[in-house]
Design an enzyme around this catalytic site. Structure first.
Site, PDB file in Angstrom:
ATOM      1  N   TYR A 205       0.826  -1.121  -0.133  1.00  0.00           N
ATOM      2  CA  TYR A 205       0.029  -0.132  -0.142  1.00  0.00           C
ATOM      3  C   TYR A 205       0.820   1.348  -0.029  1.00  0.00           C
ATOM      4  O   TYR A 205       1.856   1.446   0.832  1.00  0.00           O
ATOM      5  CB  TYR A 205      -0.826  -0.051   1.299  1.00  0.00           C
ATOM      6  CG  TYR A 205      -1.784   1.217   1.291  1.00  0.00           C
ATOM      7  CD1 TYR A 205      -2.973   1.222   0.365  1.00  0.00           C
ATOM      8  CD2 TYR A 205      -1.666   2.096   2.366  1.00  0.00           C
ATOM      9  CE1 TYR A 205      -3.831   2.185   0.508  1.00  0.00           C
ATOM     10  CE2 TYR A 205      -2.703   3.392   2.178  1.00  0.00           C
ATOM     11  CZ  TYR A 205      -3.776   3.270   1.296  1.00  0.00           C
ATOM     12  OH  TYR A 205      -4.419   4.455   1.243  1.00  0.00           O
TER      13      TYR A 205
ATOM     14  N   ASP B  23       9.012   3.288   0.062  1.00  0.00           N
ATOM     15  CA  ASP B  23       8.149   3.822   1.046  1.00  0.00           C
ATOM     16  C   ASP B  23       8.352   3.555   2.407  1.00  0.00           C
ATOM     17  O   ASP B  23       7.893   2.458   2.912  1.00  0.00           O
ATOM     18  CB  ASP B  23       6.601   3.287   0.276  1.00  0.00           C
ATOM     19  CG  ASP B  23       5.648   4.002   1.201  1.00  0.00           C
ATOM     20  OD1 ASP B  23       5.795   4.751   2.053  1.00  0.00           O
ATOM     21  OD2 ASP B  23       4.362   3.947   0.517  1.00  0.00           O
TER      22      ASP B  23
ATOM     23  N   LYS C 104       3.356   9.385   8.568  1.00  0.00           N
ATOM     24  CA  LYS C 104       3.044   8.990   9.875  1.00  0.00           C
ATOM     25  C   LYS C 104       4.029   9.365  11.144  1.00  0.00           C
ATOM     26  O   LYS C 104       3.751  10.622  11.432  1.00  0.00           O
ATOM     27  CB  LYS C 104       3.264   7.475   9.862  1.00  0.00           C
ATOM     28  CG  LYS C 104       2.004   7.014   9.123  1.00  0.00           C
ATOM     29  CD  LYS C 104       1.708   5.632   8.937  1.00  0.00           C
ATOM     30  CE  LYS C 104       0.282   5.376   7.995  1.00  0.00           C
ATOM     31  NZ  LYS C 104       0.389   4.511   7.014  1.00  0.00           N
TER      32      LYS C 104
HETATM   33  C1  LIG Z   1      -0.135   4.677   5.694  1.00  0.00           C
HETATM   34  C2  LIG Z   1       0.822   4.546   4.526  1.00  0.00           C
HETATM   35  C3  LIG Z   1       0.647   5.512   3.281  1.00  0.00           C
HETATM   36  C4  LIG Z   1      -0.314   6.289   3.017  1.00  0.00           C
HETATM   37  O1  LIG Z   1      -0.221   7.380   4.166  1.00  0.00           O
HETATM   38  P1  LIG Z   1      -1.498   8.392   4.441  1.00  0.00           P
HETATM   39  O2  LIG Z   1      -1.183   9.320   5.298  1.00  0.00           O
HETATM   40  O3  LIG Z   1      -2.479   7.675   5.035  1.00  0.00           O
HETATM   41  O4  LIG Z   1      -1.906   9.058   3.265  1.00  0.00           O
HETATM   42  C5  LIG Z   1       1.650   4.930   2.295  1.00  0.00           C
HETATM   43  N1  LIG Z   1       2.398   4.083   2.373  1.00  0.00           N
HETATM   44  C6  LIG Z   1       2.562   3.405   3.312  1.00  0.00           C
HETATM   45  C7  LIG Z   1       3.563   2.430   3.383  1.00  0.00           C
HETATM   46  C8  LIG Z   1       1.684   3.471   4.484  1.00  0.00           C
HETATM   47  O5  LIG Z   1       1.449   2.643   5.519  1.00  0.00           O
END
Ligand SMILES: *Cc1c(COP(=O)(O)O)cnc(C)c1O
Length: 427
Positions: free
Chosen positions: A144, A239, A267
């Site tokens: 994701y 990511d 985050k």
């Molecule tokens: C949570 C998450 C996202 C998206 O971040 P948001 O702040 O919810 O838009 C992207 N990549 C990873 C790996 C994530 O866990």
């Protein structure tokens, strides 16, 4: 456990907000039941509208590595708010957090702040496309990267085929720019490159997968991606929206010793407020406006309150021993889950990296999306409710990570382990 007030709030919410929630997983769709409406958090605990108390292992899905309402974060946000919420003009704090991030992750030679992980990932891909002049990206099944169009894609038919949308509203042509490979399976990445010679701008990967549940990279997997990208003129994007400042101060790239070209953060760097960042090699980041031809902007990017909270959080993480503590607490959580499963003969595969872990309800080791998908999600749902009733708040889906924070005490983890044992016994 009573959820009367939460039930009333949930039915009110469903009349005005789709599904009653502002992000789908909060609706408990995967586990059923009514999501408690949360009124307050402090340290390792949260309290709902009916006064139920929980030890929290969701931590807002990753940001709250210090726990809820950490005093340093609260104070920083309050002070910043009193100085004005937003200016749409540069402030020194943005520079300060950018320098803190670059100190922890030297591969981020230049970086830009955004407001979410979604924005970070979509902007990193834009930078990669601008730099390489290519359009396709490779992403992994079960990974994701936020909800931007090109990421809501699964594998089409055939290993190296173009992706197809997993969401309505994503154009087929757009999804076709995303190629899907299998995590921990280098030949699937090679196949994507071979079928799209000189067309792949970047491979984007969660270096330690968190969004299929926690799945660590197999030995040599990330090194292999690095080599494949270099051999094919593509960029490697990590990511690290979850793993940045979570699995080490320098993220998975420090912990695993593999250097990406671009990194996405979110985050933790906002301390619970909305902040994201993307960055990497300076020659790539110079593609971004106003230096280069690739446009990316944000009215609230680098927001003073959010950035102040982020700085306070990152300062706490600079203290000595922090990551050793997280490792020890994570290990205790893992041991508790294994013991609980052992006592009830429940087949369980526990994956953990530092303070992020997932208990998969399957007897086979989980090293890929296929492995994760082989777990018994219904059994997880029953376990989840068993925990919730006993005052332990876990992720309402099998395919998520549990997060341990610095606010969790060994007592909290002993309590959670005991509740896990009782919940498994009742399965
Ligand atoms: C949570 C998450 C996202 C998206 O971040 P948001 O702040 O919810 O838009 C992207 N990549 C990873 C790996 C994530 O866990």
């Amino acid at each position: 456990m009573r959820l009367d007030k939460s039930e009333r709030l949930f039915s009110r919410a469903r009349r005005i907000i789709p599904g009653g929630v502002n992000s789908p997983v909060r609706s408990f769709g995967a586990v059923g039941g009514t999501p408690p409406f949360i009124v307050r958090g402090g340290g390792s605990r949260i309290w709902d509208a009916d006064g139920n108390e929980y030890v929290d292992f969701v931590g807002s899905w990753g940001p709250l590595i210090l726990g809820h309402a950490h005093p340093a974060v609260v104070e920083a946000a309050q002070k910043a708010a009193a100085d004005g919420a937003s200016f749409g003009a540069p402030t020194e704090r943005e520079l300060e957090i950018a320098e803190m991030i670059a100190r922890a992750m030297p591969a981020m030679e230049m970086l830009r702040l955004v407001n979410s992980g979604t924005e970070a990932a979509m902007s990193a891909v834009r930078a990669a496309r601008a730099y390489t002049g290519r359009s396709k990206i490779v992403k992994f099944n079960g990974a994701y990267h936020g909800h931007a169009d090109g990421f809501l894609v699964k594998a089409g038919s055939g290993a190296a085929a173009h992706g197809v949308p997993t969401s309505a509203g994503v154009p087929l042509g757009y999804a076709a720019e995303t190629l899907i490979a299998e995590y921990n399976d280098p030949p699937s990445v090679e196949a994507a490159f071979d079928a799209n010679v000189n067309q792949v701008a970047a491979v984007i990967v969660e270096p330690i997968a968190g969004n299929m549940g926690v799945v660590p990279p197999a030995d040599g997997f990330l090194e292999g991606l690095r080599t494949l990208c270099d051999d094919n003129g593509a960029l490697l994007i990590f990511d690290e929206v979850i793993t940045g400042f979570r699995v080490a101060r320098g993220g998975a790239q420090e912990r695993c010793g593999v250097t990406p070209d671009l990194t996405c953060l979110g985050k933790i760097i906002g301390g619970g407020l909305p902040v994201g960042a993307y960055g990497g090699r300076a020659d790539i980041m110079r593609m971004m406006s106003p230096l280069g031809p690739a446009y990316q902007a944000g009215t609230l990017s680098g927001n003073p309150i959010a950035v102040a909270a982020g700085i306070a959080c990152l300062r706490e993480l600079e203290k000595p021993g922090v990551y050793e503590t997280l490792e020890a607490l994570g290990a205790q959580a893992e041991v508790g889950l294994r013991a609980a499963a052992g006592a009830s003969d429940v087949p369980l595969a526990v994956n953990r990296v530092g303070s992020m872990l997932t208990a998969f309800f399957t007897s086979a080791p989980v090293a890929s999306w296929d492995g994760a998908a082989g777990s018994d999600a219904e059994r997880y749902a029953a376990f989840f409710h068993g925990l919730l009733e006993r005052g332990v708040y876990a992720a309402p889906s099998q395919f998520e990570a549990a997060f341990v924070s610095l606010a969790h005490t060994p007592n909290d983890l002993a309590f959670a382990g005991e509740q896990a044992r009782l919940a498994m016994e009742a399965l």
